[in-house]
Design an enzyme around this catalytic site. Structure first.
Site, PDB file in Angstrom:
ATOM      1  N   ARG A  41       0.835  -1.171   0.162  1.00  0.00           N
ATOM      2  CA  ARG A  41       0.063   0.012   0.074  1.00  0.00           C
ATOM      3  C   ARG A  41       0.958   1.131   0.146  1.00  0.00           C
ATOM      4  NH1 ARG A  41      -4.928   2.275  -0.736  1.00  0.00           N
ATOM      5  NH2 ARG A  41      -5.380   4.038   0.682  1.00  0.00           N
TER       6      ARG A  41
ATOM      7  N   GLU B 173     -11.517 -20.767  28.632  1.00  0.00           N
ATOM      8  CA  GLU B 173     -10.421 -21.781  29.234  1.00  0.00           C
ATOM      9  C   GLU B 173      -9.793 -20.726  30.403  1.00  0.00           C
ATOM     10  OE1 GLU B 173      -8.114 -24.719  27.269  1.00  0.00           O
ATOM     11  OE2 GLU B 173      -9.892 -24.967  25.932  1.00  0.00           O
TER      12      GLU B 173
HETATM   13  N1  CAA Z   1      -3.731 -28.146  40.509  1.00  0.00           N
HETATM   14  C1  CAA Z   1      -4.292 -28.958  41.551  1.00  0.00           C
HETATM   15  N2  CAA Z   1      -5.043 -28.481  42.464  1.00  0.00           N
HETATM   16  C2  CAA Z   1      -5.605 -27.418  42.363  1.00  0.00           C
HETATM   17  C3  CAA Z   1      -5.306 -26.791  41.331  1.00  0.00           C
HETATM   18  C4  CAA Z   1      -4.372 -27.194  40.138  1.00  0.00           C
HETATM   19  N3  CAA Z   1      -4.070 -26.395  39.103  1.00  0.00           N
HETATM   20  N4  CAA Z   1      -6.194 -25.468  41.136  1.00  0.00           N
HETATM   21  C5  CAA Z   1      -6.945 -25.493  42.245  1.00  0.00           C
HETATM   22  N5  CAA Z   1      -6.580 -26.758  43.079  1.00  0.00           N
HETATM   23  C6  CAA Z   1      -7.133 -27.360  44.139  1.00  0.00           C
HETATM   24  C7  CAA Z   1      -6.743 -26.340  45.346  1.00  0.00           C
HETATM   25  O1  CAA Z   1      -5.355 -26.504  46.018  1.00  0.00           O
HETATM   26  C8  CAA Z   1      -7.867 -26.444  46.311  1.00  0.00           C
HETATM   27  O2  CAA Z   1      -7.501 -27.575  47.113  1.00  0.00           O
HETATM   28  P1  CAA Z   1      -7.752 -27.544  48.798  1.00  0.00           P
HETATM   29  O3  CAA Z   1      -9.239 -27.233  49.130  1.00  0.00           O
HETATM   30  O4  CAA Z   1      -7.397 -28.862  49.182  1.00  0.00           O
HETATM   31  O5  CAA Z   1      -6.781 -26.343  49.176  1.00  0.00           O
HETATM   32  C9  CAA Z   1      -9.020 -26.834  45.413  1.00  0.00           C
HETATM   33  O6  CAA Z   1      -8.578 -27.474  44.412  1.00  0.00           O
HETATM   34  C10 CAA Z   1     -10.028 -25.499  45.223  1.00  0.00           C
HETATM   35  O7  CAA Z   1      -9.042 -24.567  44.620  1.00  0.00           O
HETATM   36  P2  CAA Z   1      -9.076 -22.943  45.105  1.00  0.00           P
HETATM   37  O8  CAA Z   1      -9.396 -22.961  46.475  1.00  0.00           O
HETATM   38  O9  CAA Z   1      -7.891 -22.583  44.446  1.00  0.00           O
HETATM   39  O10 CAA Z   1     -10.441 -22.605  44.242  1.00  0.00           O
HETATM   40  P3  CAA Z   1     -10.911 -21.176  43.945  1.00  0.00           P
HETATM   41  O11 CAA Z   1     -12.256 -21.008  44.104  1.00  0.00           O
HETATM   42  O12 CAA Z   1     -10.059 -20.132  44.736  1.00  0.00           O
HETATM   43  O13 CAA Z   1     -10.800 -21.044  42.182  1.00  0.00           O
HETATM   44  C11 CAA Z   1      -9.636 -21.047  40.151  1.00  0.00           C
HETATM   45  C12 CAA Z   1      -9.534 -21.767  41.607  1.00  0.00           C
HETATM   46  C13 CAA Z   1      -8.313 -21.100  39.730  1.00  0.00           C
HETATM   47  C14 CAA Z   1     -10.060 -19.635  40.222  1.00  0.00           C
HETATM   48  C15 CAA Z   1     -10.536 -21.814  39.408  1.00  0.00           C
HETATM   49  O14 CAA Z   1     -11.950 -21.741  39.686  1.00  0.00           O
HETATM   50  C16 CAA Z   1     -10.590 -21.737  37.915  1.00  0.00           C
HETATM   51  O15 CAA Z   1      -9.524 -22.140  37.286  1.00  0.00           O
HETATM   52  N6  CAA Z   1     -11.512 -21.015  37.539  1.00  0.00           N
HETATM   53  C17 CAA Z   1     -11.585 -20.705  35.903  1.00  0.00           C
HETATM   54  C18 CAA Z   1     -12.380 -21.931  35.139  1.00  0.00           C
HETATM   55  C19 CAA Z   1     -12.062 -22.132  33.738  1.00  0.00           C
HETATM   56  O16 CAA Z   1     -11.090 -22.006  33.138  1.00  0.00           O
HETATM   57  N7  CAA Z   1     -13.187 -22.197  33.203  1.00  0.00           N
HETATM   58  C20 CAA Z   1     -12.951 -22.609  31.453  1.00  0.00           C
HETATM   59  C21 CAA Z   1     -14.171 -23.503  31.178  1.00  0.00           C
HETATM   60  S1  CAA Z   1     -13.395 -24.705  29.818  1.00  0.00           S
HETATM   61  C22 CAA Z   1     -13.692 -24.201  28.405  1.00  0.00           C
HETATM   62  O17 CAA Z   1     -13.636 -22.818  28.391  1.00  0.00           O
HETATM   63  C23 CAA Z   1     -13.412 -24.948  27.485  1.00  0.00           C
HETATM   64  C24 CAA Z   1     -14.044 -24.466  26.235  1.00  0.00           C
HETATM   65  O18 CAA Z   1     -14.958 -25.017  25.778  1.00  0.00           O
HETATM   66  C25 CAA Z   1     -13.181 -23.702  25.229  1.00  0.00           C
END
Ligand code: CAA
Length: 380
Positions: free
Chosen positions: A268, A363
């Site tokens: 361009r 996600e």
């Molecule tokens: N690995 C192992 N354990 C984990 C973990 C991980 N990555 N993340 C959390 N946990 C465990 C925690 O240690 C906790 O265990 P304890 O109770 O024994 O301590 C338990 O899981 C609960 O975790 P949190 O207390 O951290 O929970 P929270 O309510 O604070 O939320 C969060 C954590 C990371 C925000 C989570 O809720 C999250 O990832 N949310 C986003 C969800 C998401 O990505 N959704 C996408 C939908 S799928 C999609 O989009 C697909 C599509 O079609 C394209």
């Protein structure tokens, strides 16, 4: 540190590039306009081994590494992010989850056809009242002895209508909160499942997104993945890996827009010269190039960590957040560089900009990635 790809990784990248530039490009605008599912392309990609890329050959997968997956995803998403998300959900949310956590019987029955791409899968975590706040699952899975009874609604399900195999998260023991959640393999044609209408989305219109309702759906006990109460950890682990796929998709959207903007700027003319010779534009392209390179490095690092069985929680969150955010910035600048032409469909960049937006949302939103990253800083 070795930044060179292996011959096999380069071959996979080239195969994805060839398919995208030769086939996907031909009907991407038409499919996106009509919001038409790319069935023919999904079949062809299955034949190329791109739907079960990282599944070992004994389960009919391609046995490829995650670095190759990043390279292939970038090439596909450069041209068609809808096809890329279908690939990403099947490879990293469904096949990865089953390969890592399902038992042998489940793998034989469900993983093999998914890895061959004969059928595709979907991952059902989000609900009308539980998107980012994923521990608050309202879908219930009542334990009835030799089966579970599933009731509830899932939202925003990629491949919601085209999938044959669902991975569904549901609450079995509400008093245990996240530790009461289970993950199940559910056949989509089970009685009691209703698929809602196709969501009329702003971008990625040819990937099918639906709500899915469960009314007294019987799920055999043997379809639960892992121990009782493992479902939330399962979902988190699967999403960690899945975010490498979406980060690579965002990277592809950004690099697709960048390539188009660079070519346009070289052709361009304005004020007597190609517009790339104007520093205001050259600097824009330079900033875009640096951001894309950073995003690519984050994606490849997360993939390398995964391939080497190291923790990926933070690396994949960083890759996803950064790549999605820069995809939005880069595609917006690509539209700006194209001027008025950028605002019309034939130049593709307005579509890439609409596609980029979704990578900041699904996600795990960019804000959720920042929660994951910042919590790791607090813990360290
Ligand atoms: N690995 C192992 N354990 C984990 C973990 C991980 N990555 N993340 C959390 N946990 C465990 C925690 O240690 C906790 O265990 P304890 O109770 O024994 O301590 C338990 O899981 C609960 O975790 P949190 O207390 O951290 O929970 P929270 O309510 O604070 O939320 C969060 C954590 C990371 C925000 C989570 O809720 C999250 O990832 N949310 C986003 C969800 C998401 O990505 N959704 C996408 C939908 S799928 C999609 O989009 C697909 C599509 O079609 C394209």
């Amino acid at each position: 540190m070795n930044f060179e790809f292996t011959e096999e990784q380069l071959m996979i990248q080239q195969a994805a590039r060839d398919y995208a530039q030769r086939e996907l490009i031909q009907d991407v605008l038409e499919r996106e306009e009509k919001a038409e599912f790319p069935a023919r392309h999904v079949k062809n990609l299955a034949e190329l081994g791109f739907l079960g890329m990282m599944v070992p050959p004994e389960y009919d997968g391609g046995g490829m590494d995650s670095v190759s997956y990043v390279l292939a995803m970038e090439e596909i998403a450069k041209v068609d992010a809808s096809v890329a998300v279908i690939m990403s959900v099947n490879n990293s949310l469904v096949c990865f989850g089953l390969n890592k956590y399902a038992n042998e019987e489940q793998k034989q029955k469900y993983l093999k056809p998914l890895a061959r791409g004969e059928v595709i899968g979907a991952f059902l975590l989000s609900e009308p009242e539980a998107g980012s706040d994923a521990t608050h699952q309202y879908t219930s899975a009542e334990d009835k002895g030799d089966y579970y009874l599933l009731n509830g609604t899932k939202n925003w399900i990629t491949n919601g209508s085209s999938a044959s195999t669902y991975i569904v998260m549901a609450q079995t023991h509400p008093e245990k909160r996240s530790h009461g959640i289970n993950a199940f393999i559910v056949e989509k044609d089970s009685p009691g499942i209703t698929v809602g209408p196709h969501e009329n989305k702003m971008g990625m219109r040819s990937s099918d997104t639906h709500s899915v309702m469960f009314t007294d759906v019987k799920v055999p006990k043997e379809n639960r993945i892992g121990d009782d109460g493992f479902g939330f950890i399962f979902a988190m682990k699967v999403l960690e890996a899945g975010r490498i796929g979406i980060a690579s998709q965002a990277l592809g959207i950004a690099s697709g827009a960048f390539e188009r903007a660079t070519s346009y700027a070289k052709e361009r003319k304005a004020f007597g010269t190609e517009i790339i010779n104007h520093q205001s534009l050259a600097f824009k392209l330079s900033d875009m190039a640096v951001k894309i390179e950073n995003a690519r490095n984050l994606c490849l690092k997360a993939a390398w960590l995964k391939d080497n069985h190291k923790p990926i929680t933070v690396a994949s969150a960083m890759a996803k957040q950064y790549a999605a955010d820069i995809a939005m910035e880069v595609t917006t600048e690509a539209v700006q560089i194209h001027g008025g032409y950028g605002y019309v469909k034939e130049y593709h960049v307005e579509r890439l900009m609409r596609e980029a937006k979704l990578t900041q949302i699904y996600e795990g939103t960019s804000e959720i990635q920042k929660i994951i990253i910042s919590r790791s800083l607090i813990k360290s």
